[in-house]
Each structure stands twice: as C-alpha cells, then as structure tokens.
Design a protein around this motif. Structure first.
Motif, PDB file in Angstrom:
ATOM      1  N   SER A  16      -8.068  76.040  72.483  1.00  0.00           N
ATOM      2  CA  SER A  16      -9.503  75.774  72.605  1.00  0.00           C
ATOM      3  C   SER A  16      -9.862  74.525  71.809  1.00  0.00           C
ATOM      4  O   SER A  16      -9.314  74.282  70.727  1.00  0.00           O
ATOM      5  N   TYR A  17     -10.806  73.730  72.350  1.00  0.00           N
ATOM      6  CA  TYR A  17     -11.260  72.542  71.635  1.00  0.00           C
ATOM      7  C   TYR A  17     -12.668  72.183  72.092  1.00  0.00           C
ATOM      8  O   TYR A  17     -13.094  72.517  73.200  1.00  0.00           O
ATOM      9  N   ASN A  18     -13.394  71.537  71.218  1.00  0.00           N
ATOM     10  CA  ASN A  18     -14.756  71.104  71.503  1.00  0.00           C
ATOM     11  C   ASN A  18     -14.755  69.645  71.936  1.00  0.00           C
ATOM     12  O   ASN A  18     -14.065  68.806  71.337  1.00  0.00           O
ATOM     13  N   HIS A  19     -15.512  69.368  72.984  1.00  0.00           N
ATOM     14  CA  HIS A  19     -15.701  67.983  73.427  1.00  0.00           C
ATOM     15  C   HIS A  19     -17.179  67.806  73.760  1.00  0.00           C
ATOM     16  O   HIS A  19     -17.660  68.329  74.770  1.00  0.00           O
ATOM     17  N   GLN A  25     -11.011  75.196  77.228  1.00  0.00           N
ATOM     18  CA  GLN A  25      -9.854  76.042  76.963  1.00  0.00           C
ATOM     19  C   GLN A  25      -8.713  75.677  77.908  1.00  0.00           C
ATOM     20  O   GLN A  25      -8.941  75.328  79.068  1.00  0.00           O
ATOM     21  N   PHE A  38      -7.676  64.947  76.734  1.00  0.00           N
ATOM     22  CA  PHE A  38      -8.224  65.262  75.417  1.00  0.00           C
ATOM     23  C   PHE A  38      -8.925  64.044  74.849  1.00  0.00           C
ATOM     24  O   PHE A  38      -8.544  62.898  75.138  1.00  0.00           O
ATOM     25  N   CYS A  42      -9.815  65.555  67.881  1.00  0.00           N
ATOM     26  CA  CYS A  42     -10.544  66.801  68.087  1.00  0.00           C
ATOM     27  C   CYS A  42      -9.899  67.911  67.272  1.00  0.00           C
ATOM     28  O   CYS A  42      -8.736  67.816  66.886  1.00  0.00           O
ATOM     29  N   ALA A  43     -10.696  68.958  67.010  1.00  0.00           N
ATOM     30  CA  ALA A  43     -10.174  70.143  66.343  1.00  0.00           C
ATOM     31  C   ALA A  43      -9.663  71.111  67.398  1.00  0.00           C
ATOM     32  O   ALA A  43     -10.328  71.354  68.400  1.00  0.00           O
ATOM     33  N   VAL A  44      -8.496  71.657  67.166  1.00  0.00           N
ATOM     34  CA  VAL A  44      -7.840  72.516  68.142  1.00  0.00           C
ATOM     35  C   VAL A  44      -7.569  73.876  67.525  1.00  0.00           C
ATOM     36  O   VAL A  44      -7.135  73.971  66.373  1.00  0.00           O
ATOM     37  N   THR A  45      -7.832  74.950  68.268  1.00  0.00           N
ATOM     38  CA  THR A  45      -7.497  76.308  67.846  1.00  0.00           C
ATOM     39  C   THR A  45      -6.554  76.920  68.867  1.00  0.00           C
ATOM     40  O   THR A  45      -6.819  76.860  70.069  1.00  0.00           O
ATOM     41  N   SER A  58      -5.445  76.788  63.190  1.00  0.00           N
ATOM     42  CA  SER A  58      -6.497  75.824  63.465  1.00  0.00           C
ATOM     43  C   SER A  58      -6.061  74.494  62.879  1.00  0.00           C
ATOM     44  O   SER A  58      -5.847  74.391  61.665  1.00  0.00           O
ATOM     45  N   ASN A  60      -6.237  70.030  62.993  1.00  0.00           N
ATOM     46  CA  ASN A  60      -6.978  68.840  63.386  1.00  0.00           C
ATOM     47  C   ASN A  60      -5.992  67.807  63.898  1.00  0.00           C
ATOM     48  O   ASN A  60      -5.121  67.356  63.165  1.00  0.00           O
TER      49      ASN A  60
END
Length: 425
Positions: A16-19, A25, A38, A42-45, A58, A60
């Motif tokens: 999962s990541y925020n953009h 996802q 990507f 970004c931060a990735v979980t 989690s 970065n």
C-alpha cells in the motif's frame, strides 16, 4: 518510476502507498511479480493479504540516486515475518524482493531428514579462526567468534591448525590465531547441544598449516579427549543425509593418510584425493560415489579480478544438466587474496563508493546480487521453475555488508524442484 513487488513467501502480500490524496494497493501472489507505476518518493507498507491485514513492515522508499544497478536490505522490525531487499534494475525501475525470515540459528531444523548434505546450500567461513594479522592474515572480523557465526547461520568451518608444544593451535599460515583446538571443540559442542543447535550439523574442514609428523595423530587424540568426544563426529567416508548427522560434526579431513585412525582413510570422514593449489578452472575428486566439484582459486592477480572470481565461485553452485541427482557436491571458496592489491578484506568487501562509480564492489555484495537474481528466476522464467542451487561455501568477512548474504544463501535450502520432492515424500 516503476516498482515490482516479488513475493517469495507462501502467503499473498499487499503493498500500500499514498499518492496525492489516494491510497493505492498492489497485490502480490506467492512466487509472482506485480508491477505498478510509483511516484519518485513514497511511503510503502507491506501487509499480509486476505481479509485481515497485519502490518509488519513500513519503509520509506526514495526511487532516486545512482544510475548503477544496486541493492540493499530494507530495515524492518526484528519481529517482521520477512526479509526485504530493494533492488535497482534500471534507471526507472526498482524491485522489492520479499523472502521469509528463516531462523538462522536453527534453519536446518526445517529441512527434511532425508536431504543429502550435498543437496544443501551451507554457508561457511574461510579460515574461520583468522581474527588476527590484518591486512593479509586476517579473514574474519574479531566481532564474529564461533558462537556468533553459528547464530548467524554458518554451518561449514575451515579450521587450520599447527602443533605448538604438543597442542593444536589455530594458525593462518605462519600467523598464530590465539585459539586452541580444544576451545574450538568446546564452542562447537556447546552449540550442537543447545536447544537451537541440536537440530543442526557442522561440517569441519581441518587443514595442517605447518609441517609436522605428529599432526594427524594429534587431531585424533585431541578429538578423543575433547568436548563431545568421538560421539560428536561423523567419520564415515561418504556424504550423509541430514537426519544422520543432526547434532554432529561431519569431518572434512584435509590432512593425513589414515595412519593411526580407526578404519584408516575410511575413518577420516570426507577426504580429498588431491587439492591443486589455486586452480583457476577448478577441479573434481570422488568421495565414495559422490563427485566433489571444487573451486578454490584464491591467488587472483589483483582486485580487478573480482568479477571473474565471483563468476567462477558462483558457477560451481549451479548444477549441470548431466549431474546425477544427489551425487554431486559443489564446494566453492568465495575467498581470495594476493599481495599487494588484493587483501582478503578488499576482495570480500570492496572499497570506495562503488554505487556512485567511485570504487570497486567486493565479492560479498556481488554474490548477494547474484543470489537475488537467482531467486528472482522463480517468478520471471517462462517455466516458473525454482532454481536449485547447492553446495558448501567458504567466505571471508561473511557479515559484510550488513549480514545480508547468509540469509540469501540459506533461502536456497527451501527452493528448487528437488526441495519440493523432499517436502512431498
């Protein structure tokens, strides 16, 4: 930028990541790559797939920097289920490889008893006790004594001894290493009788470092009275199955002719018939009905030969199509040195800032990238067959860089078509 998530675990994973304001996802099924565009940073979980997601890592990820292909382990919590490696495959393409976190102190406990030791990939150390004599006599860090090596997944030892006043002492050439054979036996016995080590086995290569007419008899006598005694040793002249040698030491005798040993050469474990010095092309010999394919090219001209050294050392671990199943044992030395431009630390660790094009990559980081490439073949090959790599390896400064090479080598004990056959039997 593109990022590929390669999931080499048994369960599905979700990245999962925020953009912007959106959450994206990416689902990765076992042994399948998943790729998506990507943002540059970004931060990735990474989570377990399924109805209930459990966050375990989690990280970065900044998809920028050097244009050279490189990789690095991703820092994750100690209780993380996985080990994660970030690889740069091209200027605009990165890959996250996720493998299970194996218990390095007891990884052989999960390997079936009927597995031949020749079909295992066992990490080992070259000149295991060479902690002193930098830059050319030292081959291991003083921070990695035997007990640390065992906990790190090392299972093959290279013990080199010289008689001193009637006792065997660890030496590298003419340089003393300050540890007696009796102390080595105590450390080995302590590990093999520990809760984690009782399921493991240790292969011990013993080599004579200085001329002596009594060396072979001293090894015999010191084992007899040492920690564990004869009961700790497997001395038959053949390659055993793992179930036969759990909690034991497999003798690999690079000394003597059998005089003074019960059973002669047949009672000295695995015994090479010959060992040419620094044979670049490698050599082979027989142990009973097993072909032992060996590469010990150590006297390289300079650090410029590191790429060729890696190609030869890694190539030995890959079986040939003509190899009879279970009847070939690869032995490969990743170690090398020569005066003045190839000290052991230089060869194993490299120098400078190679990822920026200023320096030379060492053997260990190149072997790590080679291992990651082989692991990637499981999902990227047309037939999707897992690579079968096996053999016993000897490394200098095995813990550099960042203890990342041994876990990759350990993982091959759980991959390949032959592993699957063992698991089904």
């Amino acid at each position: 930028m593109h990022l590929t998530l390669l999931n080499l675990c048994d369960e599905s994973l979700v990245l999962s990541y925020n953009h912007g304001s959106a959450i994206h996802q990416l689902l990765a099924l076992p042994s399948r790559p998943s790729t998506a565009k990507f943002p540059k940073s970004c931060a990735v979980t990474i989570s377990l797939g399924g109805e209930k997601h459990i966050d375990w890592a989690s990280v970065n990820i900044k998809l920028s920097g050097t244009h050279r292909a490189s990789y690095k382990p991703v820092t994750v919590p100690e209780d993380c289920l996985w080990r994660i490696y970030l690889c740069k495959t091209s200027r605009k393409h990165y890959k996250l490889i996720v493998i299970p976190r194996r218990s390095l102190p007891s990884f052989l406990s999960d390997v079936p008893d009927d597995t031949l030791l020749s079909d295992c990939l066992l990490p080992g150390t070259h000149d295991t006790m060479a902690f002193y004599g930098w830059p050319f006599s030292q081959c291991q860090s003083i921070t990695t004594p035997l007990d640390v090596q065992f906990q790190s997944g090392i299972r093959v030892l290279d013990i080199r001894l010289t008689p001193v006043k009637g006792r065997l002492i660890a030496y590298h050439g003419a340089y003393p290493q300050k540890t007696s054979f009796q102390d080595i036996l105590i450390s080995v016995h302590n590990f093999l009788t520990s809760p984690a080590g009782s399921s493991e086995t240790i292969v011990m290569s013993i080599k004579q470092e200085a001329p002596s007419n009594v060396f072979s008899q001293l090894v015999h006598d010191e084992i007899k009275v040492g920690a564990g005694g004869w009961d700790m040793w497997f001395l038959e002249s053949r390659i055993p199955k793992l179930g036969e040698v759990r909690g034991k030491v497999v003798m690999f005798s690079r000394f003597g002719n059998g005089d003074g040993w019960e059973g002669g050469l047949n009672g000295m474990g695995i015994h090479p018939t010959y060992w040419p010095d620094s044979a670049k092309g490698g050599f082979s010999w027989m142990c009973n009905d097993t072909l032992v394919r060996t590469n010990d090219w150590y006297h390289i001209p300079s650090f410029l030969s590191i790429p060729e050294k890696v190609a030869l050392a890694s190539g030995v671990l890959q079986p040939l199509p003509s190899d009879p199943p279970g009847r070939v044992l690869p032995i490969s030395f990743f170690s090398a040195s020569s005066f003045p431009l190839a000290a052991p630390q230089t060869v194993s660790q490299g120098f400078g800032w190679p990822k920026w094009g200023l320096g030379v990559e060492g053997v260990n980081i190149r072997m790590g990238r080679w291992a990651l490439d082989r692991l990637s073949e499981v999902a990227e090959g047309e037939k999707r067959e897992e690579p079968f790599l096996h053999g016993w390896t000897f490394m200098d400064y095995y813990e550099e860089p960042k203890n990342e090479l041994v876990p990759l080598l350990v993982e091959f004990n759980f991959r390949g078509s032959k592993r699957l056959q063992y698991a089904k039997s």
